[in-house]
Scaffold this motif. Structure first.
Motif, PDB file in Angstrom:
ATOM      1  N   SER A   1      32.734  15.895   3.969  1.00 58.22           N
ATOM      2  CA  SER A   1      33.357  15.830   2.646  1.00 58.22           C
ATOM      3  C   SER A   1      34.873  15.703   2.723  1.00 58.22           C
ATOM      4  O   SER A   1      35.512  15.324   1.732  1.00 58.22           O
ATOM      5  CB  SER A   1      32.986  17.062   1.820  1.00 58.22           C
TER       6      SER A   1
ATOM      7  N   THR B   1      40.692  13.152   3.743  1.00 57.17           N
ATOM      8  CA  THR B   1      40.967  13.042   2.316  1.00 57.17           C
ATOM      9  C   THR B   1      41.069  14.416   1.672  1.00 57.17           C
ATOM     10  O   THR B   1      40.268  15.302   1.986  1.00 57.17           O
ATOM     11  CB  THR B   1      39.884  12.198   1.622  1.00 57.17           C
ATOM     12  N   PRO B   2      42.058  14.645   0.801  1.00 57.51           N
ATOM     13  CA  PRO B   2      43.099  13.673   0.437  1.00 57.51           C
ATOM     14  C   PRO B   2      44.166  13.493   1.505  1.00 57.51           C
ATOM     15  O   PRO B   2      44.879  12.504   1.497  1.00 57.51           O
ATOM     16  CB  PRO B   2      43.695  14.252  -0.847  1.00 57.51           C
TER      17      PRO B   2
ATOM     18  N   TRP C   1      36.339  13.657   4.760  1.00 58.64           N
ATOM     19  CA  TRP C   1      36.599  12.322   5.304  1.00 58.64           C
ATOM     20  C   TRP C   1      36.205  11.255   4.287  1.00 58.64           C
ATOM     21  O   TRP C   1      35.192  11.381   3.608  1.00 58.64           O
ATOM     22  CB  TRP C   1      35.821  12.097   6.595  1.00 58.64           C
ATOM     23  N   ARG C   2      36.994  10.230   4.212  1.00 56.64           N
ATOM     24  CA  ARG C   2      36.735   9.106   3.324  1.00 56.64           C
ATOM     25  C   ARG C   2      36.461   7.864   4.149  1.00 56.64           C
ATOM     26  O   ARG C   2      37.231   7.517   5.047  1.00 56.64           O
ATOM     27  CB  ARG C   2      37.945   8.864   2.423  1.00 56.64           C
TER      28      ARG C   2
ATOM     29  N   ASP D   1      36.920   1.713   1.466  1.00 55.42           N
ATOM     30  CA  ASP D   1      36.061   0.906   0.590  1.00 55.42           C
ATOM     31  C   ASP D   1      35.645  -0.420   1.207  1.00 55.42           C
ATOM     32  O   ASP D   1      34.603  -0.977   0.845  1.00 55.42           O
ATOM     33  CB  ASP D   1      36.782   0.629  -0.738  1.00 55.42           C
TER      34      ASP D   1
ATOM     35  N   LEU E   1      28.242  10.588   8.049  1.00 51.26           N
ATOM     36  CA  LEU E   1      28.838   9.600   7.147  1.00 51.26           C
ATOM     37  C   LEU E   1      27.994   8.329   7.035  1.00 51.26           C
ATOM     38  O   LEU E   1      28.352   7.414   6.304  1.00 51.26           O
ATOM     39  CB  LEU E   1      30.246   9.232   7.633  1.00 51.26           C
TER      40      LEU E   1
ATOM     41  N   ILE F   1      37.740   5.318   8.745  1.00 49.77           N
ATOM     42  CA  ILE F   1      37.747   6.548   7.956  1.00 49.77           C
ATOM     43  C   ILE F   1      39.131   7.194   8.004  1.00 49.77           C
ATOM     44  O   ILE F   1      39.938   6.882   8.884  1.00 49.77           O
ATOM     45  CB  ILE F   1      36.690   7.566   8.450  1.00 49.77           C
ATOM     46  N   GLU F   2      39.389   8.102   7.050  1.00 53.21           N
ATOM     47  CA  GLU F   2      40.623   8.887   7.045  1.00 53.21           C
ATOM     48  C   GLU F   2      40.353  10.233   6.394  1.00 53.21           C
ATOM     49  O   GLU F   2      39.451  10.366   5.560  1.00 53.21           O
ATOM     50  CB  GLU F   2      41.732   8.159   6.290  1.00 53.21           C
TER      51      GLU F   2
END
Length: 231
Positions: A104, A16-17, A106-107, A110, A143, A13-14
């Protein structure tokens, strides 16, 4: 390979943005009107300096909720000093601290879910080794990732942090396997790749930037690590 461990930040994860964007949004709510371009570099300098002053185990982030908040409060107040923010510091710190608890911001990369599904099909269980504070378990639950990993070793709870090889040896003890039967991937060579290799793990560096790196075991996608039959 009989087991595989993952790092979390920068690997699974990272923010975001970006960390700077999140800081800017909160600070502006408290009346800050400085140059947003300086926030990213200011955070990095303050973080590095704070870690350097933190003693032998700088990335434990405190071993309980109170210590964790104190660790981050000192860092954030250093940032406030650097950007000359002086109003309602404690309230702003609380807002920043809570902002990073929100899933929200954190992304999940893919390639994470397809990779985990690949490991599941290959019947290779997975775990986590992470330098993080006490907020990681609830964040991973929000998540939808927490239940996929066992065991989960987090520096604040283990009392030891990467790059110490102790946390990697502890992970091996938890799964009861020899190092050569265990894989690992993380995004920082100094914290992840080299210490994992020193204990004998089959370690990889996830280099998402695509920058040139003459390092054996570098990958640009976690999908490259999915076990194949007999591997």
């Amino acid at each position: 390979m009989k087991f595989f461990f993952f790092d979390v930040g920068g690997t699974l994860i990272e923010p975001t943005p970006s960390v700077a964007h999140i800081y800017r949004g909160v600070l502006e709510q408290f009346g800050w009107q400085g140059d947003p371009k300086i926030l990213g570099s200011t955070f990095r300098r303050a973080f590095d300096a704070h870690v350097a002053r933190s003693g032998d185990a700088p990335l434990l982030f405190g071993q309980n909720e109170e210590e964790g908040q104190q660790w981050w409060r000192r860092l954030v107040f250093d940032i406030f000093d650097a950007i000359r923010f002086g109003e309602r510091r404690e309230a702003c710190f609380r807002a920043l601290f809570e902002a990073f608890e929100d899933p929200s911001v954190w992304r999940v990369f893919d390639d994470v879910l397809p990779t985990l599904e690949g490991f599941e099909r290959a019947k290779v269980p997975v775990g986590i080794i992470s330098n993080w504070d006490y907020r990681l378990p609830p964040l991973l639950k929000k998540l939808g990732l927490w239940e996929r990993f066992d065991p989960v070793l987090i520096s604040c709870f283990e009392g030891v942090a990467k790059p110490s090889t102790d946390i990697f040896r502890r992970a091996l003890d938890r799964v009861g396997l020899a190092a050569e039967d265990v894989g690992y991937v993380g995004d920082k060579p100094d914290l992840d790749l080299w210490p994992a290799r020193r204990v004998g793990m089959r370690a990889h560096w996830i280099n998402r930037t695509g920058a040139d790196a003459e390092v054996e075991g570098v990958v640009q996608s976690l999908r490259q690590l999915v076990p194949t039959a007999g591997a």
